[in-house]
Scaffold this active site. Sequence first.
Site, PDB file in Angstrom:
ATOM      1  N   CYS A 178      15.450  -7.906 -11.681  1.00 48.55           N
ATOM      2  CA  CYS A 178      14.056  -7.748 -12.016  1.00 48.55           C
ATOM      3  C   CYS A 178      13.334  -6.964 -11.404  1.00 48.55           C
ATOM      4  CB  CYS A 178      13.392  -9.236 -12.423  1.00 48.55           C
ATOM      5  SG  CYS A 178      12.300  -9.278 -13.854  1.00 48.55           S
ATOM      6  N   GLU A 219      20.649 -15.157 -12.737  1.00 48.10           N
ATOM      7  CA  GLU A 219      20.512 -16.526 -11.841  1.00 48.10           C
ATOM      8  C   GLU A 219      20.412 -17.653 -12.861  1.00 48.10           C
ATOM      9  OE1 GLU A 219      18.392 -14.291 -11.793  1.00 48.10           O
ATOM     10  OE2 GLU A 219      16.461 -15.124 -11.409  1.00 48.10           O
ATOM     11  N   HIS A 246      17.494 -11.696 -15.952  1.00 50.55           N
ATOM     12  CA  HIS A 246      17.895 -12.773 -14.619  1.00 50.55           C
ATOM     13  C   HIS A 246      19.033 -13.425 -14.775  1.00 50.55           C
ATOM     14  CE1 HIS A 246      13.665 -12.590 -12.771  1.00 50.55           C
ATOM     15  NE2 HIS A 246      13.559 -12.358 -13.979  1.00 50.55           N
TER      16      HIS A 246
HETATM   17  N1  GLN Z   1       6.628  -7.844 -12.040  1.00 49.51           N
HETATM   18  C1  GLN Z   1       7.495  -7.648 -12.692  1.00 49.51           C
HETATM   19  C2  GLN Z   1       7.249  -7.295 -14.245  1.00 49.51           C
HETATM   20  O1  GLN Z   1       6.595  -7.898 -14.644  1.00 49.51           O
HETATM   21  C3  GLN Z   1       8.980  -8.098 -12.505  1.00 49.51           C
HETATM   22  C4  GLN Z   1       8.694  -9.630 -12.871  1.00 49.51           C
HETATM   23  C5  GLN Z   1      10.071 -10.156 -12.179  1.00 49.51           C
HETATM   24  O2  GLN Z   1      10.560  -9.736 -11.354  1.00 49.51           O
HETATM   25  N2  GLN Z   1      10.320 -11.473 -12.657  1.00 49.51           N
HETATM   26  O3  GLN Z   1       7.921  -6.446 -14.938  1.00 49.51           O
END
Ligand code: GLN
Length: 542
Positions: free
Chosen positions: A384, A512, A510
């Site tokens: 992410c 995970e 994600h």
């Molecule tokens: N801050 C980044 C976004 O909003 C990544 C978010 C995250 O890592 N969950 O796109």
Amino acid sequence: MKKYIFFSGGVCSSLGKGLAATSLGNLLESRGLHVQMIKIDPYLNVDAGTMSPYQHGEVYVTDDGFETDLDLGNYARFTNAPITRANSITTGQIYQEVIKKEREGRYLGRTVQIIPHITDEIKNRIYAVGRLPDTDVTIIEIGGTVGDIESIPYLETARQMTFDLGKEQVLFIHLTLIPEVGGGEFKTKPTQHSVMKLREIGIQPDILICRSSEMLTADMVYKIALFTNVERGSVISGYDVKNTIYELPLVFRDQDLDGIALKKLGIEAPNPDLRVWERMVDICRNAEETVTIGIVGKYIHLPDTYKSIIESLQHGGIANNAKVELQRIDSEELEDLDEREQKNRFSGIDGILIPGGFGSRGTRGMVQAARYARVAKVPCFGICLGMQILVIEYARNVLGWTDADSTEFKPDTAHPVISLLEEQMHVTNLGGTMRLGKSESHLVPETRIHQAYKSVKIFERHRHRYEFSNHYRAEFTQAGLIISGTTPEDALVESVEWQDHPWGVGVQFHPEFTSSPISPNPLFASFIGAALAYRRNREEMQ
Ligand code: GLN
């Protein structure tokens, strides 16, 4: 058969109530029963989405895009129970619903009160899950500690449900601490008092799980039983496990926790079949190879912030018959190091993981870690925010756009390689602008990510607002960054990879959240595999 098991906690918080509840869920499933898990968080927030990682650890995201407490992640790792927004109850949700009904005039002018209106709403939410056709047993974990003002309506609901449905339908398990005082003496008094507190509100626990560093002695069990009115056979030792939390179902199976619970609920079920689970625990205990992964993030000092990622790394180890050791690296700390010092900081590390996050603090250090991994050809996994960092690093150091950034961190950069979508730009309220929950991605054949999933179509969960800017796709691709996955119709970039590198993968989603020790997420398995290969290579060169 529709049965309910409540779990409460006494003495203090963070004793592992969620782990005990999910271990019982695991054992019931191993006997062929269909289990549902519910987590009750007695706080007034409606969901965990806006809560700081400093206070609450990781936010766990469900398939249907709900942001919940991290205990739901434990449920998903130990059981096959479906986890959706219905499985997470907060006081905020309950009050919001009751007040909405009151405003709609649905209480017909009656005085709206905690008993029965709030407790009825809690029951509605529990029954909505517990009465689903496929459910045999619903396990409900009441967050917090008995004695807290916030949890009283939930304990009252549990009492009412026993009264409404009868003793054989509802079981109450209380988890407490047996502390060790100077001289190695174990004390049962706090447990006695916490059970007294429960009995004051009309709940006599059926089973006690006592957390302690060692197995309880027969004398202690006798004393606890005598003072708490719980049968001796139902006083279970929740002693500290030596190797992995995944041993817990086995610890409880050996004391027949599931058998006792089923007997009290009048359920007949086959003996637990834990062969697959035992094989997995065996690997955790006995794996001979070890691999060291550095996690480079900004919340590194808090144990629970990267909970699912840390567990998934262990799963990746299980998939490769190896133990995974972690090194937590504060990304801000990297920012003051010169190149040689950075190299030293990363010596002995076989793989670097850059996790998700929000806000600009520490991102410069993460970019440095990505650069180190790319140039030194160390396996690197960006998740992410971590993927966004891989993209920013590539833009700065390969494309030469030294000011490249995400507009989250530098709104006026001349090279906004990560930015909001056009339609999000004019929204002033951040709520509702995140891409949340499960969605489809298409993978490019022969890429690392495709080799990991062995499929061109995958489903993973998202929780982010900013995207790889399509405007720069061609320039990145020409400079050698591989776009290895996109949303359907090629709309948004979902994953990137480094060329001529053993394993450098960034994913916008994600992975995970879909990993378990029995079924490790393919990306974690593949990453740890690459880190092991790196380690063997490193050792051969020495
Ligand atoms: N801050 C980044 C976004 O909003 C990544 C978010 C995250 O890592 N969950 O796109």
